[in-house]
Design a protein around this motif. Structure first.
Motif, PDB file in Angstrom:
ATOM      1  N   LYS A  86     -11.601  17.030  21.464  1.00 35.91           N
ATOM      2  CA  LYS A  86     -13.324  16.897  20.378  1.00 35.91           C
ATOM      3  C   LYS A  86     -13.455  19.211  20.486  1.00 35.91           C
ATOM      4  N   SER A  87     -13.149  19.059  21.743  1.00 35.99           N
ATOM      5  CA  SER A  87     -13.747  20.584  22.718  1.00 35.99           C
ATOM      6  C   SER A  87     -12.227  21.696  22.037  1.00 35.99           C
ATOM      7  N   LEU A  88     -11.383  21.147  21.763  1.00 38.34           N
ATOM      8  CA  LEU A  88     -10.828  22.969  21.288  1.00 38.34           C
ATOM      9  C   LEU A  88     -11.346  23.017  20.040  1.00 38.34           C
ATOM     10  N   LEU A  89     -12.028  21.618  18.876  1.00 39.93           N
ATOM     11  CA  LEU A  89     -12.625  21.825  17.321  1.00 39.93           C
ATOM     12  C   LEU A  89     -13.720  22.279  18.146  1.00 39.93           C
ATOM     13  N   LEU A 130     -15.554  25.920  15.526  1.00 40.60           N
ATOM     14  CA  LEU A 130     -15.706  25.735  14.752  1.00 40.60           C
ATOM     15  C   LEU A 130     -17.283  27.210  15.374  1.00 40.60           C
ATOM     16  N   ARG A 131     -17.507  27.086  16.594  1.00 38.23           N
ATOM     17  CA  ARG A 131     -18.463  27.949  17.369  1.00 38.23           C
ATOM     18  C   ARG A 131     -17.936  29.241  17.190  1.00 38.23           C
ATOM     19  N   ARG A 132     -16.602  30.035  17.036  1.00 41.06           N
ATOM     20  CA  ARG A 132     -15.626  31.434  17.343  1.00 41.06           C
ATOM     21  C   ARG A 132     -15.316  31.523  15.450  1.00 41.06           C
ATOM     22  N   ASN A 133     -15.555  30.487  14.836  1.00 43.89           N
ATOM     23  CA  ASN A 133     -14.439  30.505  13.911  1.00 43.89           C
ATOM     24  C   ASN A 133     -15.399  29.520  12.256  1.00 43.89           C
ATOM     25  N   THR A 134     -16.825  29.882  12.335  1.00 39.19           N
ATOM     26  CA  THR A 134     -17.262  28.991  11.654  1.00 39.19           C
ATOM     27  C   THR A 134     -17.139  28.236  10.301  1.00 39.19           C
ATOM     28  N   GLY A 135     -16.947  26.841  10.447  1.00 38.49           N
ATOM     29  CA  GLY A 135     -17.350  26.845   8.913  1.00 38.49           C
ATOM     30  C   GLY A 135     -15.720  26.945   8.500  1.00 38.49           C
TER      31      GLY A 135
END
Length: 508
Positions: free
Chosen positions: A206-209, A213-218
């Motif tokens: 989950k941390s990887l996901l 999402l933080r660096r590539n929103t959406g």
């Protein structure tokens, strides 16, 4: 005599087949378009002569005929390393990259082939690949929205195959190397998260996901994978992610497929059917997974013809799926109003804090079209300390045998016969008769704990049915209700009194 034997042995010529021998046999079979035979000969040829580029090239060609494109790429890349100047290897590299949607590299290898052999046997086909690649502008990017890079794509696919083989540590090591070299390769992050999840490292997954999402929103794949993780862990966050996914309207077909498959996996079949059905004529004809999810989504959202058509297509590609249809043992589609086929309703029952609701859910599970899906779910049926009644109910739902010679099991079977008689009245559970079953399993829980014998299932079924009808002030008589279950009003009244003892608040 001995001399004659020796002469015979002297005339025997030792024959040890070589890679070249099997290679020539394979070429003959290829000329006859006997690809299965050629495949076997080339496998043997490769074993005997693993460094022959032409053997590897033809082996790659046969693998393409078998639709095993990633494996074909492995063989063709190795052949190209062994002989970088062979034009035909360049052409088949162009072809396999085109099959995988890697159009940058397909065009690159097709041009290299034409530079080597302008009038070669595959010149016309090479030109077609170049033209097609240049027209497919929208497909010059992968399903993560990134420009295709053959080397990284190849390593990612290799990691996927390792995961399919259960070799998760090897896949993790490979994907971590890819990410180190290309820190913005989101597809590798998503696959690495899946690999960590499969080995039980859920927090790392989950941390990887969340990092993606933080660096590539959406990022759609990260959102879908996160939804799947929360689904398997039965986390409340699932509803929030599904609400977000329902608002997404993707343009890229691969994104539509990912969205549809995710909705199907988590049981949101109407949403899944919408996206998967829209893709049926958009290039997914050879994809078994597509037809698997389309069939499930169609079946559970009431589209019988599409469900059966999709399953037939799947069986043509994977005959081993015979017998695993989403409708299981049912000859016809389930009634649309049947609560036992309402997946969300059923899961709420199985997850309910009250024992009576959980055993009611287990009774419905035995009749549900979702039985196999829920049984195979890693968490839905987990319980740290299941009661005896829950254990019996699960066994009953799964068709396990019981012994009438055991007093407790005999009483349980009579309680189940009562429930079956109630079920038989309509052949399903719906909103109208849901209350009867809720009351019965509440009474059954208390009665079983009190070692009640449940001696007359017909009269018990009539009694609980009458109790509900009387409580709802329906216009009915004891005689009419008793007759429905093949018992007398007097006998039914006796069991109403007995059951009322387990429900102190009930008043006739």
């Amino acid at each position: 005599m001995e001399k004659n034997k020796r002469k015979n042995f002297d005339n025997v010529v030792s024959f040890i087949p070589t890679g070249e021998f099997y290679y020539q046999k394979a070429l003959k079979e290829l000329q006859r378009e006997q690809y299965d035979k050629a495949y076997k000969y080339l496998q043997r040829a490769k074993e005997l002569t693993p460094d022959d580029p032409l053997i590897l090239m033809h082996y790659g060609v046969v693998l393409m005929e078998r639709q095993e494109f990633e494996l074909a790429m492995d063989e063709l890349r190795t052949a190209h390393k062994l002989d970088p100047e062979e034009p035909n290897i360049l052409f088949f590299l162009a072809e396999v990259h085109a099959h995988l949607g890697l159009f940058f590299d397909a065009r690159k290898y097709a041009k290299a082939y034409l530079e080597k052999d302008t009038r070669g046997s595959y010149a016309a086909e090479a030109m077609e690949i170049i033209d097609f690649a240049e027209q497919e502008d929208w497909q010059l990017f992968d399903d993560e929205g990134e420009a295709h890079n053959s080397e990284y794509y190849y390593l990612q696919e290799k990691a996927r195959r390792l995961m399919e083989q259960g070799k998760f540590p090897e896949a993790i090591e490979l994907l971590e190397e890819v990410i180190e070299e290309k820190p913005d390769f989101w597809g590798a992050y998503n696959n690495l998260a899946l690999a960590y999840f499969y080995v039980g490292e859920t927090e790392m997954a989950k941390s990887l996901l969340h990092e993606v999402l933080r660096r590539n929103t959406g990022n759609l794949h990260a959102l879908c994978n996160l939804a799947v993780f929360h689904y398997y862990e039965k986390n409340d966050e699932l509803d929030d992610i599904l609400s977000l996914l329902k608002k997404i309207q993707p343009y890229v077909f691969e994104h539509r497929y990912k969205l549809g498959a995710t909705f199907a996996l988590v049981g949101k079949y109407k949403e899944a059917y919408r996206w998967l059905k829209s893709l049926q004529k958009r290039g997914f004809d050879g994809d078994p997974a597509f037809y698997f999810w389309l069939s499930h989504a169609a079946y559970h959202s009431g589209h019988e013809e599409t469900a059966k058509y999709a399953w037939e297509q799947l069986k043509r590609m994977d005959p081993a799926k015979e017998g695993y249809e989403p409708w299981g043992e049912q000859a016809v589609m389930p009634h649309a109003d049947a609560l036992e086929h309402d997946r969300d309703f059923l899961i709420r029952k199985l997850d309910h804090p009250h024992l009576s609701e959980r055993i009611y859910g287990l009774f419905l599970l035995g009749k549900s079209s979702h039985k196999q899906e829920i049984i195979s779910h890693p968490n839905w049926l987990k319980s740290e300390q299941p009661s005896v009644l829950e254990t019996y109910m699960l066994g009953y739902a799964l068709g396990h045998p019981f012994r009438e010679s055991v007093k407790e099991e005999k009483a349980f079977l009579r309680a189940m016969e009562t429930a079956e008689r109630l079920y038989y009245q309509k052949g399903m559970v719906d909103r109208e008769n849901d209350g009867i079953f809720q009351l019965w399993f509440m009474l059954a829980e208390q009665a079983f704990a009190a070692q009640y014998a449940f001696r007359n299932p017909a009269a018990l079924a009539a009694a609980v049915s009458y109790m509900v009808e009387a409580a709802e002030k329906r216009e009915t008589t004891k005689k009419a209700v008793a007759a429905k279950f093949g018992t007398s009003a007097a006998t039914m009244a006796k069991y109403v009194d007995e059951l009322s003892g387990f429900l102190p608040n009930f008043k006739d």
